[in-house]
Write a protein that holds these residues in place. Structure first.
Motif, PDB file in Angstrom:
ATOM      1  N   ALA A   1       0.834  -1.205   0.000  1.00 31.23           N
ATOM      2  CA  ALA A   1       0.000   0.000   0.000  1.00 31.23           C
ATOM      3  C   ALA A   1       0.868   1.254   0.000  1.00 31.23           C
ATOM      4  O   ALA A   1       0.626   2.191  -0.761  1.00 31.23           O
ATOM      5  CB  ALA A   1      -0.921  -0.016   1.227  1.00 31.23           C
ATOM      6  N   ARG A   2       1.913   1.247   0.830  1.00 33.36           N
ATOM      7  CA  ARG A   2       2.801   2.414   0.874  1.00 33.36           C
ATOM      8  C   ARG A   2       3.461   2.647  -0.482  1.00 33.36           C
ATOM      9  O   ARG A   2       3.523   3.770  -0.963  1.00 33.36           O
ATOM     10  CB  ARG A   2       3.867   2.237   1.968  1.00 33.36           C
ATOM     11  CG  ARG A   2       3.424   2.914   3.275  1.00 33.36           C
ATOM     12  CD  ARG A   2       4.423   2.698   4.388  1.00 33.36           C
ATOM     13  NE  ARG A   2       3.981   1.596   5.220  1.00 33.36           N
ATOM     14  CZ  ARG A   2       4.743   0.610   5.654  1.00 33.36           C
ATOM     15  NH1 ARG A   2       6.021   0.549   5.304  1.00 33.36           N
ATOM     16  NH2 ARG A   2       4.249  -0.328   6.421  1.00 33.36           N
ATOM     17  N   GLU A   3       3.910   1.574  -1.107  1.00 34.82           N
ATOM     18  CA  GLU A   3       4.516   1.708  -2.446  1.00 34.82           C
ATOM     19  C   GLU A   3       3.524   2.289  -3.435  1.00 34.82           C
ATOM     20  O   GLU A   3       3.831   3.207  -4.198  1.00 34.82           O
ATOM     21  CB  GLU A   3       4.934   0.328  -2.985  1.00 34.82           C
ATOM     22  CG  GLU A   3       6.271  -0.172  -2.471  1.00 34.82           C
ATOM     23  CD  GLU A   3       6.447  -1.657  -2.809  1.00 34.82           C
ATOM     24  OE1 GLU A   3       7.205  -2.312  -2.085  1.00 34.82           O
ATOM     25  OE2 GLU A   3       5.797  -2.148  -3.775  1.00 34.82           O
ATOM     26  N   VAL A   4       2.320   1.742  -3.387  1.00 31.93           N
ATOM     27  CA  VAL A   4       1.294   2.184  -4.342  1.00 31.93           C
ATOM     28  C   VAL A   4       0.976   3.666  -4.125  1.00 31.93           C
ATOM     29  O   VAL A   4       0.860   4.424  -5.075  1.00 31.93           O
ATOM     30  CB  VAL A   4       0.033   1.308  -4.187  1.00 31.93           C
ATOM     31  CG1 VAL A   4      -1.147   1.905  -4.937  1.00 31.93           C
ATOM     32  CG2 VAL A   4       0.305  -0.103  -4.689  1.00 31.93           C
ATOM     33  N   PHE A   5       0.884   4.075  -2.847  1.00 34.58           N
ATOM     34  CA  PHE A   5       0.579   5.486  -2.549  1.00 34.58           C
ATOM     35  C   PHE A   5       1.665   6.408  -3.107  1.00 34.58           C
ATOM     36  O   PHE A   5       1.386   7.485  -3.609  1.00 34.58           O
ATOM     37  CB  PHE A   5       0.470   5.714  -1.036  1.00 34.58           C
ATOM     38  CG  PHE A   5      -0.876   5.347  -0.481  1.00 34.58           C
ATOM     39  CD1 PHE A   5      -2.043   5.878  -1.047  1.00 34.58           C
ATOM     40  CD2 PHE A   5      -0.993   4.499   0.612  1.00 34.58           C
ATOM     41  CE1 PHE A   5      -3.283   5.542  -0.527  1.00 34.58           C
ATOM     42  CE2 PHE A   5      -2.229   4.159   1.125  1.00 34.58           C
ATOM     43  CZ  PHE A   5      -3.381   4.670   0.555  1.00 34.58           C
ATOM     44  N   SER A   6       2.920   5.945  -3.010  1.00 33.83           N
ATOM     45  CA  SER A   6       3.964   6.876  -3.436  1.00 33.83           C
ATOM     46  C   SER A   6       4.270   6.778  -4.921  1.00 33.83           C
ATOM     47  O   SER A   6       4.873   7.686  -5.485  1.00 33.83           O
ATOM     48  CB  SER A   6       5.224   6.689  -2.594  1.00 33.83           C
ATOM     49  OG  SER A   6       5.724   5.402  -2.815  1.00 33.83           O
ATOM     50  N   GLU A   7       3.872   5.648  -5.566  1.00 36.73           N
ATOM     51  CA  GLU A   7       4.294   5.483  -6.958  1.00 36.73           C
ATOM     52  C   GLU A   7       3.170   5.546  -7.969  1.00 36.73           C
ATOM     53  O   GLU A   7       3.404   5.746  -9.158  1.00 36.73           O
ATOM     54  CB  GLU A   7       5.027   4.135  -7.129  1.00 36.73           C
ATOM     55  CG  GLU A   7       6.366   4.119  -6.412  1.00 36.73           C
ATOM     56  CD  GLU A   7       6.862   2.705  -6.165  1.00 36.73           C
ATOM     57  OE1 GLU A   7       6.316   1.769  -6.789  1.00 36.73           O
ATOM     58  OE2 GLU A   7       7.769   2.546  -5.335  1.00 36.73           O
ATOM     59  N   ASP A   8       1.953   5.347  -7.517  1.00 37.66           N
ATOM     60  CA  ASP A   8       0.860   5.193  -8.479  1.00 37.66           C
ATOM     61  C   ASP A   8       0.116   6.523  -8.638  1.00 37.66           C
ATOM     62  O   ASP A   8      -0.690   6.914  -7.785  1.00 37.66           O
ATOM     63  CB  ASP A   8      -0.073   4.080  -7.947  1.00 37.66           C
ATOM     64  CG  ASP A   8      -1.151   3.715  -8.946  1.00 37.66           C
ATOM     65  OD1 ASP A   8      -1.486   4.568  -9.798  1.00 37.66           O
ATOM     66  OD2 ASP A   8      -1.654   2.585  -8.865  1.00 37.66           O
ATOM     67  N   ASN A   9       0.400   7.214  -9.732  1.00 40.18           N
ATOM     68  CA  ASN A   9      -0.194   8.532  -9.928  1.00 40.18           C
ATOM     69  C   ASN A   9      -1.693   8.508 -10.192  1.00 40.18           C
ATOM     70  O   ASN A   9      -2.411   9.441  -9.836  1.00 40.18           O
ATOM     71  CB  ASN A   9       0.520   9.273 -11.064  1.00 40.18           C
ATOM     72  CG  ASN A   9       1.903   9.724 -10.595  1.00 40.18           C
ATOM     73  OD1 ASN A   9       2.080  10.022  -9.409  1.00 40.18           O
ATOM     74  ND2 ASN A   9       2.859   9.734 -11.500  1.00 40.18           N
ATOM     75  N   ASN A  10      -2.154   7.439 -10.822  1.00 41.89           N
ATOM     76  CA  ASN A  10      -3.600   7.325 -11.039  1.00 41.89           C
ATOM     77  C   ASN A  10      -4.331   7.312  -9.712  1.00 41.89           C
ATOM     78  O   ASN A  10      -5.373   7.931  -9.542  1.00 41.89           O
ATOM     79  CB  ASN A  10      -3.951   6.031 -11.782  1.00 41.89           C
ATOM     80  CG  ASN A  10      -3.443   6.085 -13.202  1.00 41.89           C
ATOM     81  OD1 ASN A  10      -3.221   7.178 -13.740  1.00 41.89           O
ATOM     82  ND2 ASN A  10      -3.232   4.926 -13.799  1.00 41.89           N
ATOM     83  N   LEU A  11      -3.729   6.584  -8.757  1.00 42.58           N
ATOM     84  CA  LEU A  11      -4.353   6.496  -7.445  1.00 42.58           C
ATOM     85  C   LEU A  11      -4.414   7.883  -6.797  1.00 42.58           C
ATOM     86  O   LEU A  11      -5.452   8.281  -6.237  1.00 42.58           O
ATOM     87  CB  LEU A  11      -3.573   5.524  -6.544  1.00 42.58           C
ATOM     88  CG  LEU A  11      -4.023   5.457  -5.085  1.00 42.58           C
ATOM     89  CD1 LEU A  11      -5.466   4.958  -4.994  1.00 42.58           C
ATOM     90  CD2 LEU A  11      -3.122   4.540  -4.269  1.00 42.58           C
ATOM     91  N   LEU A  12      -3.330   8.597  -6.903  1.00 44.02           N
ATOM     92  CA  LEU A  12      -3.275   9.934  -6.321  1.00 44.02           C
ATOM     93  C   LEU A  12      -4.408  10.803  -6.869  1.00 44.02           C
ATOM     94  O   LEU A  12      -5.107  11.503  -6.137  1.00 44.02           O
ATOM     95  CB  LEU A  12      -1.905  10.545  -6.646  1.00 44.02           C
ATOM     96  CG  LEU A  12      -1.421  11.628  -5.703  1.00 44.02           C
ATOM     97  CD1 LEU A  12      -1.380  11.119  -4.276  1.00 44.02           C
ATOM     98  CD2 LEU A  12      -0.039  12.113  -6.145  1.00 44.02           C
TER      99      LEU A  12
END
Ligand code: TXA
Ligand code: MG
Length: 540
Positions: free
Chosen positions: A380-391
């Motif tokens: 989850a932490r990786e996804v939050f920092s790397e996934d711009n779509n999610l942001l």
């Protein structure tokens, strides 16, 4: 067609034994109990009677018969000579489930040995069998009392099922206590050679004889033009009508392989301990580490398979080539050496439970034992920092204040998202698909690397449906108070915040009902102790 009688006879029923022996004396055949399997007996010196055995069984003429004796002295009338090794074996294992091949005496008709110069001799342990031989006054030639090719009979009823109408009498001496045919050892060559494994093992024989050789045809298919020392090694054997396929691999590989075929006409032959893992009809054959229980149950179970009326039966194999050799040999032959390897295993263990329940302790133990771990908090932490779509999706829902200098401000998001149950649900519905996607790609990387066991540590394992990819689900459980204390300490939360996070999860019963293994974190038994059955199943 003749009428087939079943008669219960005890070793001390003189009248009945005499009556049955008269059939043999008059050139007939009688089915007899032994401790291994039932035999179909005739006087060894009566060629015509021996022919009746071959006819009733539909046995190929090139397959020789075992001669059964009632006392050791009869050995000297059957064999041309009795070497020292034979005497040692007699001393140690006769009477018992052992057959010895020796040079044959001239008195033995060729039909008994199928033209071979050697003869097979055995003295059964079963008292009724031995008494019966004494009443007959001659040694008895007797193969197993089944239709040739079908599983050997271990009860009078099995004999009846195969030979009803073909023989006059079955002596019922109860269920066979050993269950597989005798161990056959040849003493005619330079080195003693095992021709058929049985309840008496190679190791037991070697204690008496020193090193022995094991005929390769016991575990491998032989080409029919190769010379074999025992013709029986060539023939198709023990097969149920249902096609049998042996599956090599761990318990879980086996279950997964078979369960994937549950919509087809299949069933399984498995150890008692493993039956609950199956989603197809099954028959059991003894306990996993108890080889004698497997031997006892095997032939009966092979017969029962046909009652399930399926096209294919997949069978587990004993996991030992020493004590399990007899059963392994029978199953491989029953399957006509059709063996599937399900061993390229990739087992996914889902680890979940309410937050603060001790998941990380368990994943650490599993990792130490060799499993790969996917920690979904980390993902989850990786996804939050790397996934711009999610942001983008998050700021659409929670506003731009959650982004600082182009990156996610986790604190700001937490204070907005963890303010009530509804916001938490919203947060989950946005983040779960991204996390799931990342978990799946990690799974395939690990699979490509040849990893065997992967643990997915995820508080929302079930809610995110990652659980549907898991082979095993482990749920942790700890008392409420304890969990509250732990997450406050771990995440530095106020009591209110901690309560909210706990209440956003489903209640205990929800998790417990999904568990294959429930690990209780505050139990007298340590977590290590509770994990033992799981580790065993995973082969870790
Ligand atoms: O436990 C048993 O041995 C049972 C019970 C009834 O005593 N009998 C039995 O017999 O299993 P049968 O015929 O099903 O198996 C005899 C095996 C066959 O594999 C045969 O080829 C082998 O023994 N055999 C018999 N005489 C032989 C010989 N002279 N040389 C080599 N192999 C022989
Ligand atoms: Mg047989």
């Amino acid at each position: 067609m003749i009428e087939t009688k079943i008669l219960k006879i005890n070793h001390n029923d003189a009248e009945k034994l005499k009556e049955a022996a008269d059939i043999i004396k008059n050139g007939g055949v009688v089915a007899i109990p032994t401790e291994t399997v039932y035999g179909l007996a005739a006087s060894v010196y009566d060629e015509n009677a021996v022919k009746k055995i071959f006819k009733a069984k539909g046995r190929p003429q090139d397959n020789p018969l075992i001669v059964h004796i009632g006392e050791p002295s009869q050995l000297y009338e059957i064999a041309a000579n009795v070497p020292l090794n034979a005497e040692k074996l007699v001393q140690q294992f006769m009477p018992g489930p052992l057959t010895i091949i020796l040079p044959k005496s001239e008195r033995i008709p060729d039909i008994v040995t199928a033209g071979l110069k050697n003869v097979a001799v055995r003295m059964p342990l079963h008292k009724t069998a031995r008494e019966f031989i004494k009443y007959c006054g001659v040694p008895l030639a007797a193969p197993s009392a089944n239709i040739s090719g079908s599983p050997s009979p271990t009860s009078a009823q099995h004999v009846y099922d195969d030979l009803n109408g073909k023989i006059p009498l079955i002596i019922d001496g109860g269920e066979c206590t050993v269950g597989v045919e005798s161990t056959v050892i040849s003493l005619v060559g330079n080195i003693p050679e095992l021709l058929r494994p049985g309840a008496i093992t190679v190791e037991q024989l070697e204690e008496v004889l020193g090193e022995i050789s094991v005929n390769p045809a016991i575990l491998e298919e032989v080409n029919s033009n190769e010379r074999v020392s025992s013709p029986g090694l060539l023939h198709k054997h023990y097969s149920p009508k249902t096609k049998l396929i042996a599956v090599k691999g761990s318990t879980i590989d086996f279950a997964r392989y078979v369960n994937a075929k549950k919509d087809k006409s299949v069933c399984a032959l498995v150890f008692e301990e493993d039956k609950d893992l199956l989603e197809v009809p099954f028959i059991t054959y003894g306990k996993k580490d108890d080889y004698h229980s497997q031997e006892r149950a095997l032939f009966k179970s092979l017969r029962q398979i046909d009652c399930l009326k399926k096209d294919i039966c997949y069978t587990q194999l004993p996991n030992d080539e020493k004590e399990g050799l007899a059963v392994l040999n029978r199953l491989l032959r029953a399957a006509e050496f059709s063996v599937i390897n399900a061993n390229n295993s990739f087992i996914i263990v889902g680890l979940t439970g309410k937050t603060g329940g001790g998941k990380s302790t368990i994943s650490r133990i599993l990792e130490e034992k060799g499993a790969a771990v996917i920690d979904c908090d980390k993902v989850a932490r990786e996804v939050f920092s790397e996934d711009n779509n999610l942001l983008g999706e998050l700021s659409e829902e929670f506003g731009n204040s959650i982004i600082k200098d182009g990156v996610l401000d986790r604190k700001a998001l937490a204070s907005l998202a963890f303010k009530d149950k509804k916001s938490i649900e919203k947060l989950n519905s946005i983040t779960h698909p991204h996390i799931t996607k990342s978990v799946y790609s990690k799974l395939s990387e690990l699979k490509d690397k040849g990893v065997h066991v992967v643990v997915i540590d995820a508080a929302a394992l079930i809610e995110s449906k990652i659980s549907e990819k898991c082979d095993i689900i482990v749920v942790t459980h700890a008392p409420y108070e304890e969990r509250l204390k732990r997450i406050r300490e771990r995440d530095g939360l106020t009591e209110k915040e901690a309560l909210l996070r706990i209440s956003a999860q489903k209640d205990d019963d929800f998790y417990i009902s999904k568990a294959d293994y429930l690990i209780n974190n505050f139990y007298p038994n340590s977590i290590e102790e509770q994990l033992k059955p799981l580790l065993k199943r995973l082969g870790l």
